[in-house]
Every structure is written in C-alpha cells, then in structure tokens.
Design a protein around this motif. Structure first.
Motif, PDB file in Angstrom:
ATOM      1  N   ARG A 146      -0.376  22.564 -15.182  1.00  0.00           N
ATOM      2  CA  ARG A 146       0.121  22.170 -13.982  1.00  0.00           C
ATOM      3  C   ARG A 146      -1.134  21.359 -13.379  1.00  0.00           C
ATOM      4  O   ARG A 146      -2.185  22.113 -13.013  1.00  0.00           O
ATOM      5  CB  ARG A 146       0.695  23.036 -13.057  1.00  0.00           C
ATOM      6  CG  ARG A 146       1.316  22.706 -11.904  1.00  0.00           C
ATOM      7  CD  ARG A 146       2.095  23.687 -11.237  1.00  0.00           C
ATOM      8  NE  ARG A 146       3.161  24.346 -12.008  1.00  0.00           N
ATOM      9  CZ  ARG A 146       3.781  25.395 -11.846  1.00  0.00           C
ATOM     10  NH1 ARG A 146       3.407  26.289 -10.832  1.00  0.00           N
ATOM     11  NH2 ARG A 146       4.510  25.858 -12.662  1.00  0.00           N
ATOM     12  N   PRO A 147      -0.846  20.480 -12.595  1.00  0.00           N
ATOM     13  CA  PRO A 147      -1.854  19.711 -12.030  1.00  0.00           C
ATOM     14  C   PRO A 147      -2.359  20.588 -10.662  1.00  0.00           C
ATOM     15  O   PRO A 147      -1.526  21.171  -9.909  1.00  0.00           O
ATOM     16  CB  PRO A 147      -1.474  18.326 -11.731  1.00  0.00           C
ATOM     17  CG  PRO A 147      -0.552  17.831 -12.599  1.00  0.00           C
ATOM     18  CD  PRO A 147       0.092  19.388 -12.751  1.00  0.00           C
TER      19      PRO A 147
ATOM     20  N   SER B 219       0.832  -1.221  -0.038  1.00  0.00           N
ATOM     21  CA  SER B 219       0.205   0.102   0.085  1.00  0.00           C
ATOM     22  C   SER B 219       0.912   1.205  -0.084  1.00  0.00           C
ATOM     23  O   SER B 219       1.710   1.473   1.061  1.00  0.00           O
ATOM     24  CB  SER B 219      -0.963  -0.020   1.407  1.00  0.00           C
ATOM     25  OG  SER B 219      -1.707   1.290   1.399  1.00  0.00           O
ATOM     26  N   ILE B 220       0.558   2.186  -0.942  1.00  0.00           N
ATOM     27  CA  ILE B 220       1.493   3.335  -1.240  1.00  0.00           C
ATOM     28  C   ILE B 220       0.508   4.620  -1.278  1.00  0.00           C
ATOM     29  O   ILE B 220      -0.460   4.751  -1.784  1.00  0.00           O
ATOM     30  CB  ILE B 220       2.316   3.420  -2.477  1.00  0.00           C
ATOM     31  CG1 ILE B 220       3.058   1.965  -2.771  1.00  0.00           C
ATOM     32  CG2 ILE B 220       2.951   4.597  -2.638  1.00  0.00           C
ATOM     33  CD1 ILE B 220       4.093   1.796  -1.555  1.00  0.00           C
ATOM     34  N   SER B 221       0.779   5.538  -0.337  1.00  0.00           N
ATOM     35  CA  SER B 221       0.028   6.720  -0.360  1.00  0.00           C
ATOM     36  C   SER B 221       0.277   7.485  -1.430  1.00  0.00           C
ATOM     37  O   SER B 221       1.502   7.618  -1.899  1.00  0.00           O
ATOM     38  CB  SER B 221       0.457   7.487   0.914  1.00  0.00           C
ATOM     39  OG  SER B 221      -0.159   8.761   1.012  1.00  0.00           O
ATOM     40  N   GLN B 222      -0.596   8.001  -2.060  1.00  0.00           N
ATOM     41  CA  GLN B 222      -0.669   8.614  -3.564  1.00  0.00           C
ATOM     42  C   GLN B 222      -1.561   9.831  -3.760  1.00  0.00           C
ATOM     43  O   GLN B 222      -2.657   9.721  -4.190  1.00  0.00           O
ATOM     44  CB  GLN B 222      -1.074   7.514  -4.504  1.00  0.00           C
ATOM     45  CG  GLN B 222      -0.653   7.983  -5.911  1.00  0.00           C
ATOM     46  CD  GLN B 222       0.733   8.173  -6.223  1.00  0.00           C
ATOM     47  OE1 GLN B 222       1.519   7.108  -5.886  1.00  0.00           O
ATOM     48  NE2 GLN B 222       1.110   9.081  -7.165  1.00  0.00           N
ATOM     49  N   PHE B 223      -1.153  11.141  -3.197  1.00  0.00           N
ATOM     50  CA  PHE B 223      -2.060  12.238  -3.185  1.00  0.00           C
ATOM     51  C   PHE B 223      -2.262  12.635  -4.525  1.00  0.00           C
ATOM     52  O   PHE B 223      -3.348  13.406  -4.924  1.00  0.00           O
ATOM     53  CB  PHE B 223      -1.273  13.390  -2.202  1.00  0.00           C
ATOM     54  CG  PHE B 223      -0.513  14.111  -3.068  1.00  0.00           C
ATOM     55  CD1 PHE B 223      -0.577  15.224  -3.719  1.00  0.00           C
ATOM     56  CD2 PHE B 223       0.948  13.721  -2.730  1.00  0.00           C
ATOM     57  CE1 PHE B 223       0.391  15.877  -4.326  1.00  0.00           C
ATOM     58  CE2 PHE B 223       1.896  14.319  -3.267  1.00  0.00           C
ATOM     59  CZ  PHE B 223       1.741  15.587  -3.983  1.00  0.00           C
ATOM     60  N   THR B 224      -1.500  12.392  -5.593  1.00  0.00           N
ATOM     61  CA  THR B 224      -1.607  12.695  -7.003  1.00  0.00           C
ATOM     62  C   THR B 224      -2.653  12.125  -7.606  1.00  0.00           C
ATOM     63  O   THR B 224      -3.148  12.692  -8.718  1.00  0.00           O
ATOM     64  CB  THR B 224      -0.266  12.509  -7.764  1.00  0.00           C
ATOM     65  OG1 THR B 224      -0.059  11.104  -7.719  1.00  0.00           O
ATOM     66  CG2 THR B 224       0.877  13.351  -7.232  1.00  0.00           C
ATOM     67  N   LEU B 225      -3.355  11.234  -7.112  1.00  0.00           N
ATOM     68  CA  LEU B 225      -4.649  10.730  -7.454  1.00  0.00           C
ATOM     69  C   LEU B 225      -5.833  11.584  -7.790  1.00  0.00           C
ATOM     70  O   LEU B 225      -6.771  11.441  -8.365  1.00  0.00           O
ATOM     71  CB  LEU B 225      -5.007   9.191  -6.865  1.00  0.00           C
ATOM     72  CG  LEU B 225      -4.166   8.253  -6.900  1.00  0.00           C
ATOM     73  CD1 LEU B 225      -4.704   6.844  -6.154  1.00  0.00           C
ATOM     74  CD2 LEU B 225      -3.855   7.535  -8.384  1.00  0.00           C
TER      75      LEU B 225
END
Length: 149
Positions: free
Chosen positions: A90-91, A75-81
């Motif tokens: 730029r996101p 499990s990897i935390s991924q705020f960019t989702l």
C-alpha cells in the motif's frame, strides 16, 4: 514540486458528471506538492513549463513551446505523485504536503502560469476527478523542482 507533463491534443476533467475544465491543444499537468515546497519551486517549474520546447515546428522537430503555439494548460492536483512504494503493498503518502499547504502552492502555481499569459483550466482540489486526454506523440515528461542542478 513534482509534475507529470503530457503534450495533448485535448484534455478535460469531470467532477461527478460535470466538466469543470477542458482544453484543446496544449499541456496536461499532474501537479504534486511536498512539505518543503516554496514559491521558488513553483517559479522554477512555471518557467520550465512555459518555455519547454516539446511542440513540433513546420519541419516536425520539437522546437516550439506551449507559449509559441498559444496552447492551453489543464492543471490537476495530484498528491499521489508523492506515493512511496518501497515497503509493503500500500503506498505511503507521508511525503505529500498537508492539504492547506498543497492547496496554497497549487493555486499560486496556476496563478503564476496565468500571470505570464497562459490559459489555465483546473480540476477541483481534493475532489475525485475523471481525467480524459488524447496524448499527442505520446510526449510525457516528469519534472521535479528538487532536481534543478
């Protein structure tokens, strides 16, 4: 919560040069948290992930869950989702939860997976990580707790 789930033959995560999490056959989860996520979102996704039949049975049909095969989870935390790209180049990450809320939800999610008997490895929240995997299939599925109906 939003999760990108990948069926993997193996996966690992490094912070700097140290391997901080590693699994063999199982699931790699990229986990995103937004502001309004609650424990019900986490519980829904834990149940879905634990019982999703995406592993092959003896006849080669996707008929087994990660629990059935006694697989593991990375499990990897991924705020960019929660990156928004409709405007500009730029996101915008305004939909991603603030770190305090995201960390609490991410840790609770991983604990809930462990509580039902799954082996869970993780990366390090808020760190730059290098993730390696061998996607099995490939099988990649996007889950979103807001899309339950």
């Amino acid at each position: 919560m939003r999760i990108v789930l990948q069926r993997v033959k193996h996966a690992s995560v490094k912070v700097e040069e140290d391997v901080v999490g590693s699994i063999d056959h199982g699931l790699l989860l990229l986990v995103g948290v937004t502001h309004e996520d609650e424990q019900k979102d986490s519980r829904y996704l834990v149940d879905k992930i634990a019982n999703l039949r995406i592993f092959s049975d003896s006849e080669g049909k996707m008929n087994l869950s990660v629990r059935d095969i006694e697989g593991s989870i990375l499990s990897i935390s991924q705020f960019t989702l929660y990156g928004e790209t409709k405007k500009g180049r730029r996101p915008n990450f305004m939909a991603a939860a603030k770190p305090e809320h995201a960390l609490a939800m991410y840790e609770a999610f991983n604990d809930q997976l462990r509580d039902i008997g799954l082996r869970v490895e993780t990366g390090r929240f808020g760190e730059h990580m290098d993730v390696s995997l061998l996607n099995d299939g490939p099988v990649t599925i996007i889950l979103d707790s807001k899309e339950t109906s």
